[in-house]
Structure formats: structure tokens, C-alpha cells
Write an enzyme that holds these catalytic residues in place. Structure first.
Site, PDB file in Angstrom:
ATOM      1  N   ARG A  29     -22.753 -54.519  30.029  1.00 52.60           N
ATOM      2  CA  ARG A  29     -23.780 -53.574  29.557  1.00 52.60           C
ATOM      3  C   ARG A  29     -23.090 -52.304  29.024  1.00 52.60           C
ATOM      4  NH1 ARG A  29     -25.440 -48.482  29.729  1.00 52.60           N
ATOM      5  NH2 ARG A  29     -24.935 -48.413  31.946  1.00 52.60           N
ATOM      6  N   ASP A  30     -22.497 -51.526  29.879  1.00 52.84           N
ATOM      7  CA  ASP A  30     -21.956 -50.233  29.459  1.00 52.84           C
ATOM      8  C   ASP A  30     -20.755 -50.401  28.534  1.00 52.84           C
ATOM      9  OD1 ASP A  30     -21.720 -47.510  29.283  1.00 52.84           O
ATOM     10  OD2 ASP A  30     -20.953 -47.213  31.299  1.00 52.84           O
ATOM     11  N   HIS A 220     -20.321 -44.218  39.723  1.00 53.20           N
ATOM     12  CA  HIS A 220     -20.010 -44.746  38.381  1.00 53.20           C
ATOM     13  C   HIS A 220     -19.181 -43.662  37.701  1.00 53.20           C
ATOM     14  CE1 HIS A 220     -21.585 -46.465  34.322  1.00 53.20           C
ATOM     15  NE2 HIS A 220     -20.905 -45.375  34.004  1.00 53.20           N
ATOM     16  N   HIS A 222     -16.257 -42.325  35.084  1.00 50.21           N
ATOM     17  CA  HIS A 222     -15.415 -42.569  33.914  1.00 50.21           C
ATOM     18  C   HIS A 222     -14.063 -41.906  34.139  1.00 50.21           C
ATOM     19  CE1 HIS A 222     -18.238 -44.196  30.674  1.00 50.21           C
ATOM     20  NE2 HIS A 222     -18.845 -44.334  31.820  1.00 50.21           N
ATOM     21  N   CYS A 253     -16.923 -42.828  25.914  1.00 47.42           N
ATOM     22  CA  CYS A 253     -17.949 -41.803  25.985  1.00 47.42           C
ATOM     23  C   CYS A 253     -18.118 -41.315  24.558  1.00 47.42           C
ATOM     24  CB  CYS A 253     -17.495 -40.664  26.888  1.00 47.42           C
ATOM     25  SG  CYS A 253     -18.550 -39.213  26.744  1.00 47.42           S
ATOM     26  N   ASN A 262     -15.001 -46.138  31.099  1.00 49.69           N
ATOM     27  CA  ASN A 262     -15.225 -46.493  32.495  1.00 49.69           C
ATOM     28  C   ASN A 262     -13.896 -46.746  33.189  1.00 49.69           C
ATOM     29  OD1 ASN A 262     -18.240 -47.003  32.991  1.00 49.69           O
ATOM     30  ND2 ASN A 262     -17.907 -48.079  31.059  1.00 49.69           N
TER      31      ASN A 262
END
Lengths: 318, 318
Positions: A29-30, A220, A222, A253, A262
Site C-alpha cells: 500500500r504505502d 509507522h 519513516h 515522502c 518507510n
């Protein structure tokens, strides 16, 4: 012996008893969401299969967003179908931005969703075009309509916002309070711009723990500033055992082009396992999976192990 | 309040009272030494000048090795001359592999040297072709001949060795014991292959502290596995305040091509400053210095901030 005791009572790292850590793999997903060119569904599925073969048991597999807003997630239904039919041992998580997304996810049998609210009002407006009250009202509607869905509240900009800088812990606590009163039992703290420092992480975690002792807190983080593992170490020390990570470190990002995204699943698993925590992952297979991502999706991965060609030379507990 | 108290007494990160941290900038030695092509002396000097302008006050500026073995350090005398004559406020440190190196350094007015012994006997043999006894005998000769030189014992492979894997803490303690008996008051623990994990770091530091409570312990952590800042955080928590770092993260590991090298000075300073520790550095100038290295020496730096083009967008305390 006396010396050791004296040091143990003084400053230092006091780890909670090592327990299995729970990793939610968010690359599908991310990670994928941050890739501009559409990744063929078959490639996405191949990566998901490799991640599961490497040990992933909870994966955020897609997002129920408008394909106009995020074309990369246009194949959400196919991804869910694949995971549901081929991997019954896995818990698929789907990000839903609103009630409509939850309805779509539920129809496909999804029972775990993450729902995002930004602690920064400006970021919440930019990200999902809502006020906090509007976000909370939709969350209440999801919870009311789907008692069989487990919703985790994902708090974006929990440690800082690209628009307003520092974000308010008081605002965060009030958002959590509203969610807990709806019956939400888990939250995830997101630092998508990777600016949290370890002391800040400790303070934020302690404030939440003090107010909501029974809450399941996930992190979560980064790695934009290289501090993700240091922050996660603080989380471990405070008994946090749920972490969201992305294979290869995929997922940048948008506000920091070129920067790390991440924290890489394999880098987190490497640290956890070397410290004696069980993760359920096979590190070698995770790195192979990251190399597949490198070959087929993004040659410039920012994870540490995948950049270290000869990582196996160091595969020992020192 | 009760909740908070309970958490403070339980597991967690217990930081020693924030004090100024002491950073030894090692890019001019460990960083440059890993670059194959000879860096013109004028470029080296320009970088050193920028580092000092950014706040560096202790720098390992060169190494007194044979120019045949390491041609990059052939201009050691010129570098020392420059720093001594232009930067009287700075403490230059020179790495010396043996008594002869110490003699050369002393003749040029150097009064701070680091002397390397590998905890791994196999690595000590490969690195400087000596047994531990031979290394210690030479160290004793340096200390005896130069009472006015402050020697820091640099312990390579303190957390693991590329040849033998795990290294022995007992052997490390016996090397330290021999050095302390000679009058050495400082050691630096090196993890040049970047495999240390935070729990291991805590155990090694506690073992040394227990046996040598008055010893000044420094840390030199590479970021190969992305764990350098997490390990340094553990050091901070145990009261370690001396760290060796390299601007830009320059300085790889010959055994891990493509992997990250030294932890970047600017990444360490960023974490320290965000946590409230004083470093004496100007972060913006440090990043400018790293970008000079990127332009003139090595385009592919592995530091986190230097890779994040828009790092200034995140220049706030969250």
C-alpha cells in the site's frame, strides 16, 4: 556484580521482556502508492506472494481510494481477491479514507481496516479535505455500520507536519479519546516525514500510555533522517510490539524527494532478531523480495541491507 | 501522574542528564582513506576548513601510515601543518599504527593520537600484521617515549569481525586492562562493519563500565545496517558523550561495497540537537560541507540528510 547492578539502576535502556513483535508489511500500500508508473497487478501480486513466503502474516495490501485520486490503487479489488483466495493464513488490512471505502472493503470480506486522521488540521485538510470533526464523524459511521470490522486509527503527522511544523500532543490525545469512546482499540502513530527524535517519541508514547493504558499502539516511522530504528528502539523499550514497515524501504515522502521512505522491513527485522525478538520472518527471503522490487519497480531503494550487496558476510550475532 | 510515574519506573529509555556531546570529526581520515583516487591536498584542506567553520573542534585529520600502504594519506605532513598553523583553536588527532608513526606525529607537534588494535586476532593480523602482544608492546613503547601525547586506544571489531564473526568481550576487557595499566585513559569502540545491535551495545558498554568505571569511552559506529543512531542512543542513555562521525557519511567498509559507511556527522548532530544535547555544530553548515564533499569527492554519499534535498523543510523541533 555490584557494578552491574548499579548501572542497571541508573540511566540506560530498560527493555520490556522480549516478546514477539508484530510487523504489518505496508509495502503493497504505502510503498506502491508512491510509485508514479502503474505497477502491473501481476507484479504487485508476485511481490505480495514473496512477502508472505518470507513470513509476512499481516499486510496492508491496498487502499480503497478513488482511482482518479490514486491510479496506482485502481486494482484494489483484484489484490484483495488474490490474497483472500490464495493466502487464508494472512490478515489483509486495507486503508479506507471514508465510509464508502469501508463499505467496499467489507463487501470483499475485509475485516481489518486502517482509517487515517492527521493530527495537524492543515495536513488533514490537504490529505483528505476534512476537518477533525468531519473525520471523526465518518469514523463513527464506519464503526456503527460495521461492528465486525476492526478499525485501527492511523494518526498521521503524529510527530510533526510539513505545513505547520510541530503538532499538538493535546490534539492527538483528544482524537484518540474520541476514537476510544467509539470502541476503537488500536492506533498507529505515523511519522511520514521522518522527523521524530527518540526523546520526543518517548514523551509522545508515555503521554498516550498514561491516558490510555489499554490501547494497542503501533508505530509507522519513516527513515528520512535516519532515526527510524532509534525511535522504534524507544518504542520497544516502552513495550510497543506493533510496527508498520515496508520491504526495501519503498515509499518515499512527497515532501522530501530523494530521501529515505518507510523503514525497510528487512532492516527492522534484522535489528529485532539480533536483539532476540521473534518476528516470524526469514531475513534472507525478505532481502530477496526487496531485490525483486529493485529489479521490477524501483532501482534506487533506500533500505540499508538491500544496499549492502554482501550482507550475508555479516550474518552473525556479534 | 501516577500513570506517568509507573511508566518511568518500568522499562524505557533512561537518559543521563543531557550534557554537551563531544564529536570527533573523522571524515578527513576515515572518510578520505576509503577514496581510491588521490584527493588533492587543497581539496582536503578546503573540506577541513569548512568542517571547522561548521563547528568541528576535534578532528582526526590524517593517518601516519606508509604512503605505499595508503597513498591517500601521503600528504599527512602538509595537512598537519595547515591545521596547526591556521586553526589553533582545534585539537587535531592523528591515527598512528606504530611507534614510528607516533614519532613522526610528535615531531610535528601532534599531542593527541589514536592507536588501533583489533579485538579479533585475525583482523589485527590482517589489518596491521600483528599479534595482540605485539600491538600492546608497541603501545607501551609509545606511552613510554611520549608522556606528553594523549593516546586513545581504538578497539576495532569491538562488535564483530568480518573474518571470525563474534568477537570476545573478555579479550576486549583484557586489552583495555593492559592499556589502562600503561596509563591510557580513553578508548574508542569501533564497529566498522556496522553490525552491532542496541542490546549488544548496552551489554558491551556495561561490561566495560563495570570493570573500568573511570574510563572515557567513545563510540565509532558505521551505519551499514542502519543501526548506528540506535546504538549511539544506547550510548547516550549510558552516559557516553564522545562519538566519532564523518561528514556526509563518507568512509565505507571495504567488506561491504555499496553499503553505508560511517554515521554522518550531520545525521548524528541532528539527532543530538533535536534531543536537546549541545554539539557546538551549525547543522546547515555541516550539510553544506557534505554537499562540497558530494561535488568534489564522492557523488554517492549515504548520509540521510544530505540525500534529503529539502531537509530544511523539516528543520523544526516537532
Amino acid at each position: 556484580m555490584n557494578h552491574h547492578q548499579a548501572i542497571t539502576d541508573g540511566p540506560g535502556l530498560r527493555l520490556a521482556r522480549p516478546t514477539p513483535v508484530r510487523i504489518t508489511e505496508i509495502c503493497p500500500r504505502d510503498g506502491f502508492q508512491n510509485i508514479k508508473a502503474f505497477i502491473p497487478t501481476a507484479v504487485k501480486i508476485a511481490i505480495i506472494d514473496r512477502l508472505i513466503a518470507a513470513g509476512a502474516r499481516t499486510l496492508e495490501i491496498t487502499s480503497m481510494v478513488s482511482p482518479k485520486a490514486i491510479p496506482q490503487m485502481a486494482d484494489a479489488a483484484d489484490i484483495i481477491d488474490h490474497v483472500s483466495s490464495h493466502h487464508p493464513q494472512v490478515t489483509p488490512v486495507v486503508l479506507v479514507p471514508n465510509l464508502k471505502g469501508a463499505q467496499r472493503a467489507h463487501r470483499q470480506g475485509i475485516r481489518h481496516v486502517s482509517y487515517v486522521v492527521s493530527v495537524s488540521p492543515a495536513h488533514n485538510r490537504a490529505n483528505i479535505n476534512r476537518t477533525h470533526d468531519e473525520s471523526l464523524a465518518d469514523l463513527a459511521a464506519i464503526v456503527a455500520e460495521f461492528p465486525d470490522i476492526q478499525v485501527v486509527l492511523t494518526l498521521a503527522t503524529a510527530f510533526g507536519c510539513p505545513f505547520i511544523g510541530a503538532t499538538s500532543t493535546a490534539v492527538m490525545l483528544s482524537l484518540i479519546d474520541a476514537a476510544v469512546k467509539m470502541g476503537i482499540r488500536g492506533i498507529t502513530l505515523c511519522d511520514a516525514i521522518g522527523v521524530a527524535n527518540p526523546l520526543q517519541t518517548e514523551r509522545v508514547l508515555q503521554a498516550i500510555r498514561a491516558a490510555f493504558p489499554a490501547l494497542d499502539i503501533g508505530m509507522h516511522m519513516h527513515n528520512t533522517h535516519g532515526m527510524a530504528l532509534a525511535n522504534m528502539l524507544v518504542g520497544l523499550a516502552l513495550g510497543i510490539t506493533r510496527f508498520e514497515t515496508a520491504n526495501g524501504g519503498l515509499g518515499g515522502c512527497p515532501f522530501a524527494p530523494g530521501a529515505a521512505g518507510n523503514i525497510a522491513t528487512e532492516d527492522a527485522v534484522n535489528m529485532f532478531q539480533r536483539m532476540g525478538y521473534q518476528t516470524g520472518y526469514d531475513l534472507g527471503r525478505l532481502i530477496e523480495s526487496a531485490k525483486t522490487i529493485q529489479r521490477h519497480i524501483e532501482p534506487n531503494l533506500t533500505g540499508s541491507l538491500v544496499r549492502s550487496r554482501d550482507y550475508r558476510e555479516f550474518d552473525f550475532i556479534g
